[in-house]
Design a protein around this motif. Structure first.
Motif, PDB file in Angstrom:
ATOM      1  N   ILE A   1     120.815  50.121 -27.339  1.00  0.00           N
ATOM      2  CA  ILE A   1     120.987  51.249 -27.970  1.00  0.00           C
ATOM      3  C   ILE A   1     122.228  51.453 -28.956  1.00  0.00           C
ATOM      4  CG2 ILE A   1     121.252  53.873 -27.473  1.00  0.00           C
ATOM      5  CD1 ILE A   1     119.651  53.492 -24.998  1.00  0.00           C
ATOM      6  N   ARG A   2     123.291  51.027 -28.205  1.00  0.00           N
ATOM      7  CA  ARG A   2     124.618  50.959 -29.234  1.00  0.00           C
ATOM      8  C   ARG A   2     124.269  50.252 -30.456  1.00  0.00           C
ATOM      9  NH1 ARG A   2     128.434  50.138 -25.112  1.00  0.00           N
ATOM     10  NH2 ARG A   2     128.646  52.299 -25.036  1.00  0.00           N
ATOM     11  N   ASN A   3     123.732  48.974 -30.288  1.00  0.00           N
ATOM     12  CA  ASN A   3     123.434  48.094 -31.474  1.00  0.00           C
ATOM     13  C   ASN A   3     122.421  49.042 -32.455  1.00  0.00           C
ATOM     14  OD1 ASN A   3     125.220  46.228 -30.933  1.00  0.00           O
ATOM     15  ND2 ASN A   3     123.555  44.969 -29.705  1.00  0.00           N
ATOM     16  N   LEU A   4     121.633  49.351 -32.045  1.00  0.00           N
ATOM     17  CA  LEU A   4     120.538  50.128 -33.029  1.00  0.00           C
ATOM     18  C   LEU A   4     121.030  51.294 -33.650  1.00  0.00           C
ATOM     19  CD1 LEU A   4     117.297  50.480 -30.424  1.00  0.00           C
ATOM     20  CD2 LEU A   4     117.493  49.195 -32.546  1.00  0.00           C
ATOM     21  N   ILE A   5     122.099  51.951 -32.975  1.00  0.00           N
ATOM     22  CA  ILE A   5     122.638  53.024 -33.696  1.00  0.00           C
ATOM     23  C   ILE A   5     123.672  52.675 -34.747  1.00  0.00           C
ATOM     24  CG2 ILE A   5     124.496  54.852 -33.205  1.00  0.00           C
ATOM     25  CD1 ILE A   5     123.043  55.356 -30.475  1.00  0.00           C
ATOM     26  N   ASP A   6     124.356  51.438 -34.182  1.00  0.00           N
ATOM     27  CA  ASP A   6     125.394  50.840 -35.186  1.00  0.00           C
ATOM     28  C   ASP A   6     124.535  50.307 -36.373  1.00  0.00           C
ATOM     29  OD1 ASP A   6     127.343  51.546 -33.692  1.00  0.00           O
ATOM     30  OD2 ASP A   6     127.619  49.234 -32.630  1.00  0.00           O
ATOM     31  N   ASN A   7     123.631  49.777 -36.333  1.00  0.00           N
ATOM     32  CA  ASN A   7     123.004  48.968 -37.466  1.00  0.00           C
ATOM     33  C   ASN A   7     122.251  50.199 -38.325  1.00  0.00           C
ATOM     34  OD1 ASN A   7     123.440  46.321 -36.760  1.00  0.00           O
ATOM     35  ND2 ASN A   7     121.516  46.235 -35.515  1.00  0.00           N
ATOM     36  N   TYR A   8     121.515  51.304 -37.555  1.00  0.00           N
ATOM     37  CA  TYR A   8     121.266  52.362 -38.435  1.00  0.00           C
ATOM     38  C   TYR A   8     122.555  53.006 -39.260  1.00  0.00           C
ATOM     39  CZ  TYR A   8     118.873  56.565 -39.614  1.00  0.00           C
ATOM     40  OH  TYR A   8     118.405  57.724 -40.233  1.00  0.00           O
TER      41      TYR A   8
ATOM     42  N   LEU B   1     120.468  53.655 -16.976  1.00  0.00           N
ATOM     43  CA  LEU B   1     120.377  52.370 -18.096  1.00  0.00           C
ATOM     44  C   LEU B   1     121.360  51.296 -17.782  1.00  0.00           C
ATOM     45  CD1 LEU B   1     120.444  54.585 -21.600  1.00  0.00           C
ATOM     46  CD2 LEU B   1     118.579  53.652 -20.102  1.00  0.00           C
ATOM     47  N   ASN B   2     120.723  50.048 -17.654  1.00  0.00           N
ATOM     48  CA  ASN B   2     121.574  48.874 -17.462  1.00  0.00           C
ATOM     49  C   ASN B   2     122.532  48.751 -18.592  1.00  0.00           C
ATOM     50  OD1 ASN B   2     120.278  47.194 -18.811  1.00  0.00           O
ATOM     51  ND2 ASN B   2     118.840  46.812 -17.406  1.00  0.00           N
ATOM     52  N   LYS B   3     123.510  47.712 -18.450  1.00  0.00           N
ATOM     53  CA  LYS B   3     124.512  47.378 -19.438  1.00  0.00           C
ATOM     54  C   LYS B   3     123.522  46.807 -20.707  1.00  0.00           C
ATOM     55  CE  LYS B   3     128.365  44.462 -20.477  1.00  0.00           C
ATOM     56  NZ  LYS B   3     128.368  44.874 -22.099  1.00  0.00           N
ATOM     57  N   GLU B   4     122.535  46.120 -20.519  1.00  0.00           N
ATOM     58  CA  GLU B   4     121.842  45.256 -21.793  1.00  0.00           C
ATOM     59  C   GLU B   4     121.364  46.656 -22.475  1.00  0.00           C
ATOM     60  OE1 GLU B   4     121.546  44.002 -18.367  1.00  0.00           O
ATOM     61  OE2 GLU B   4     123.059  42.483 -18.763  1.00  0.00           O
ATOM     62  N   GLU B   5     120.543  47.340 -21.640  1.00  0.00           N
ATOM     63  CA  GLU B   5     119.742  48.633 -22.420  1.00  0.00           C
ATOM     64  C   GLU B   5     121.085  49.528 -23.134  1.00  0.00           C
ATOM     65  OE1 GLU B   5     116.200  49.590 -19.480  1.00  0.00           O
ATOM     66  OE2 GLU B   5     118.238  50.238 -18.785  1.00  0.00           O
ATOM     67  N   ILE B   6     122.018  49.655 -22.461  1.00  0.00           N
ATOM     68  CA  ILE B   6     123.078  50.577 -23.303  1.00  0.00           C
ATOM     69  C   ILE B   6     123.469  49.854 -24.507  1.00  0.00           C
ATOM     70  CG2 ILE B   6     125.540  51.433 -23.195  1.00  0.00           C
ATOM     71  CD1 ILE B   6     124.829  51.910 -20.031  1.00  0.00           C
TER      72      ILE B   6
ATOM     73  N   ALA C   1     119.566  62.068 -23.878  1.00  0.00           N
ATOM     74  CA  ALA C   1     120.201  62.530 -22.556  1.00  0.00           C
ATOM     75  C   ALA C   1     119.378  62.858 -21.607  1.00  0.00           C
ATOM     76  CB  ALA C   1     120.918  63.979 -23.107  1.00  0.00           C
ATOM     77  N   ALA C   2     118.218  63.652 -21.917  1.00  0.00           N
ATOM     78  CA  ALA C   2     117.184  63.741 -20.893  1.00  0.00           C
ATOM     79  C   ALA C   2     116.708  62.525 -20.119  1.00  0.00           C
ATOM     80  CB  ALA C   2     115.800  64.727 -21.345  1.00  0.00           C
ATOM     81  N   PHE C   3     116.329  61.550 -21.216  1.00  0.00           N
ATOM     82  CA  PHE C   3     115.920  60.570 -20.519  1.00  0.00           C
ATOM     83  C   PHE C   3     116.881  59.599 -19.613  1.00  0.00           C
ATOM     84  CE2 PHE C   3     114.914  55.782 -20.901  1.00  0.00           C
ATOM     85  CZ  PHE C   3     113.729  55.857 -20.565  1.00  0.00           C
ATOM     86  N   ALA C   4     117.999  59.416 -20.147  1.00  0.00           N
ATOM     87  CA  ALA C   4     119.172  58.713 -19.425  1.00  0.00           C
ATOM     88  C   ALA C   4     119.538  59.684 -18.347  1.00  0.00           C
ATOM     89  CB  ALA C   4     120.363  58.468 -20.386  1.00  0.00           C
ATOM     90  N   SER C   5     119.316  60.789 -17.998  1.00  0.00           N
ATOM     91  CA  SER C   5     119.616  61.684 -16.899  1.00  0.00           C
ATOM     92  C   SER C   5     118.874  61.105 -15.625  1.00  0.00           C
ATOM     93  CB  SER C   5     119.519  62.966 -17.102  1.00  0.00           C
ATOM     94  OG  SER C   5     118.340  63.618 -17.316  1.00  0.00           O
TER      95      SER C   5
END
Length: 123
Positions: free
Chosen positions: A110-117, A102-107, A94-98
């Motif tokens: 991150i979403r894929n990393l969370i889903d895979n984890y 983030l562009n769409k690819e970065e989002i 949250a601090a980093f993204a504020s």
């Protein structure tokens, strides 16, 4: 390895080893002489210091890492998140993204990393 703090010069030195390992001490001395303008004794002193901290080893004149670059920076990041954000990865993100949009690819990444984890922890 508990101490993940490296000074600027130590970081350059560590990166030189990671980029060239396994590397002979003679080659490392030459490389440090060229890149950092160090004398042989300085190279050996810094190598000894980082070896004592469990980062590298010098076996029979060949320098190799005991901790990979990726593992080292992962530990360093984890330590930073623990010290600065009480170990909360969501607070860090949250601090980093504020501050950095983030562009769409970065989002998506991150979403894929969370889903895979999430899939790995369900196993």
């Amino acid at each position: 390895m508990k101490n993940t703090k490296l000074g600027t010069i130590e970081s350059k030195f560590a990166d030189m080893i990671w980029n060239n390992e396994p590397i002979s001490t003679a080659s490392l001395v030459k490389l440090c002489e060229k890149e950092l303008d160090w004398k042989r004794t300085t190279t050996y002193t810094v190598l000894k210091r980082l070896s004592e901290r469990g980062l590298f080893q010098n076996e029979n004149g060949t320098v190799t890492s005991l901790v990979s670059r990726n593992d080292f920076y992962s530990m360093k990041t984890e330590s930073f998140v623990n010290e600065t954000f009480g170990g909360s990865l969501p607070a860090f993100l949250a601090a980093f993204a504020s501050r950095k949009k983030l562009n769409k690819e970065e989002i998506d990444e991150i979403r894929n990393l969370i889903d895979n984890y999430g899939k790995e922890t369900e196993k």
